[in-house]
Design an enzyme around this catalytic site. Structure first.
Site, short mmCIF file in Angstrom:
data_model
loop_
_atom_site.label_atom_id
_atom_site.label_comp_id
_atom_site.label_asym_id
_atom_site.label_seq_id
_atom_site.Cartn_x
_atom_site.Cartn_y
_atom_site.Cartn_z
N SER A 130 0.13 -8.91 1.56
CA SER A 130 -1.33 -8.85 1.54
C SER A 130 -1.80 -8.67 2.98
O SER A 130 -1.21 -9.25 3.91
CB SER A 130 -1.89 -10.16 0.99
OG SER A 130 -3.27 -10.26 1.29
N SER A 131 -2.85 -7.89 3.15
CA SER A 131 -3.43 -7.74 4.50
C SER A 131 -3.87 -9.11 5.01
O SER A 131 -3.86 -9.38 6.21
CB SER A 131 -4.62 -6.79 4.47
OG SER A 131 -4.25 -5.58 3.87
N HIS B 42 0.84 -1.21 0.00
CA HIS B 42 0.00 0.00 0.00
C HIS B 42 0.87 1.26 0.00
O HIS B 42 0.59 2.22 -0.73
CB HIS B 42 -0.89 0.04 1.26
CG HIS B 42 -1.89 -1.07 1.36
ND1 HIS B 42 -1.82 -2.04 2.32
CD2 HIS B 42 -3.01 -1.33 0.63
CE1 HIS B 42 -2.85 -2.86 2.19
NE2 HIS B 42 -3.59 -2.45 1.17
P1 AMP Z 1 -6.49 -3.69 -0.66
O1 AMP Z 1 -6.35 -2.86 0.56
O2 AMP Z 1 -6.07 -5.11 -0.47
O3 AMP Z 1 -7.81 -3.53 -1.35
O4 AMP Z 1 -5.42 -3.11 -1.69
C1 AMP Z 1 -5.40 -1.76 -2.03
C2 AMP Z 1 -4.50 -1.58 -3.22
O5 AMP Z 1 -3.18 -2.03 -2.88
C3 AMP Z 1 -4.92 -2.38 -4.45
O6 AMP Z 1 -4.71 -1.60 -5.62
C4 AMP Z 1 -4.00 -3.57 -4.40
O7 AMP Z 1 -3.76 -4.15 -5.67
C5 AMP Z 1 -2.74 -2.95 -3.86
N1 AMP Z 1 -1.86 -3.95 -3.26
C6 AMP Z 1 -2.18 -4.84 -2.28
N2 AMP Z 1 -1.12 -5.64 -2.03
C7 AMP Z 1 -0.13 -5.25 -2.86
C8 AMP Z 1 1.21 -5.69 -3.09
N3 AMP Z 1 1.75 -6.70 -2.41
N4 AMP Z 1 1.93 -5.06 -4.04
C9 AMP Z 1 1.40 -4.03 -4.75
N5 AMP Z 1 0.15 -3.57 -4.58
C10 AMP Z 1 -0.60 -4.17 -3.65
#
Ligand code: AMP
Length: 286
Positions: free
Chosen positions: A186-187, A37
């Protein structure tokens, strides 16, 4: 850094920036920030005058059996992290304010992009995503928005929707940020017990294995899939949701791997934690 909860207030702030000639870079998230993020936020800061991050665990993109209530949350920590990379505004609305009268309108992107990969095991997911991102674009009115390539199907869906609906927002893809051993951040990694964390590495290892096999001249997608499935299942507790070699633009499966081919993976660990990863596999694009 400002925290804005009301959609109306968010739009007023954005209009003021536009009047002052300042551009807005936007990063939509569900919070519980990690380096992935933060990398997106830094990128947005390089490309625009002000960075707005939305933090909203969007109920409409979770299926009934999914982890909406369990999804990890830590607003104070997220606030400090966003502040540390120069974010100007966190937009953190309540679900009641995003969907005040119950949602009667949805944005659905065509089956060609949403009918396979994650769309198969998560029906309705991409409609939830496309709808909330449309709403966020209308509320935040950004000049550009940064999305992670980790959610590579989501990125393709957002690009298509942004073009089709004339949002006039520039969509920027950001490469996957990984832990030292290769696990995509990843969260949801916080759900993993230590043993499960080892099995979670099967995704990145499978990507590496595919790259080696392709470099050796093995390009038949069906044969590669069989080998990769056997490999992933050798890790305890793994179940394959999909292993798919697809074209990076159309997301349609390919028979032979070429430089535009992305290997997309979704694996469930102990029936509990669903992880995704993807990447190019042909050395010409690596
Ligand atoms: P999320 O909070 O999981 O919905 O992710 C928010 C944004 O962060 C989205 O555009 C995801 O694709 C991006 N994102 C999440 N994990 C990663 C990662 N490991 N590398 C790059 N972008 C990420």
């Amino acid at each position: 850094m400002k925290i804005i909860r009301s959609p109306q207030e968010m739009t007023v702030w954005s209009q003021e920036q536009a009047l002052a000639g300042r551009t807005i870079g936007f990063v939509p998230t569900m919070g519980f920030f990690h380096e992935g993020h933060l990398a997106l936020m830094r990128r947005a800061g390089e490309l625009a005058d002000q960075v707005v991050v939305s933090l909203f665990v969007n109920p409409t993109q979770f299926g009934p059996q999914e982890d909406l209530t369990a999804y990890p949350r830590d607003f104070e920590r997220d606030q400090a992290l966003a502040d540390s990379v120069g974010v100007e505004v966190i937009f953190a609305p309540e679900a009641e304010d995003m969907y005040p009268y119950g949602a009667k309108t949805a944005v659905t992107v065509g089956e060609e992009l949403t009918g396979q990969l994650c769309g198969t095991s998560r029906p309705g997911h991409f409609t939830g995503v496309a709808t909330v991102v449309s709403k966020l674009f209308n509320i935040v009115r950004p000049d550009l928005a940064v999305f992670g390539e980790k959610d590579f199907q989501q990125l393709a869906v957002i690009r298509q929707m942004t073009t089709d609906l004339n949002f006039g927002v520039k969509i920027i893809g950001h490469p996957v940020i990984r832990e030292k051993d290769g696990l995509a951040m990843s969260s949801r990694n916080t759900y993993l017990q230590p043993k499960e964390r080892e099995s979670a590495l099967s995704l990145f290892r499978a990507l590496a294995m595919a790259r080696t096999l392709v470099a050796e001249g093995k390009r038949d997608a069906a044969q590669l899939t069989v080998e990769l499935e056997r490999f992933i299942l050798s890790f305890p507790g793994t179940a394959v949701d999909y292993i798919s070699f697809v074209d990076q633009f159309t997301l349609q499966p390919v028979a032979e791997v070429n430089k535009d081919t992305v290997l997309a993976l979704a694996v469930k660990i102990n029936g509990r934690v669903r992880l995704i990863d993807n990447g190019f596999v042909d050395e010409k694009t690596l």
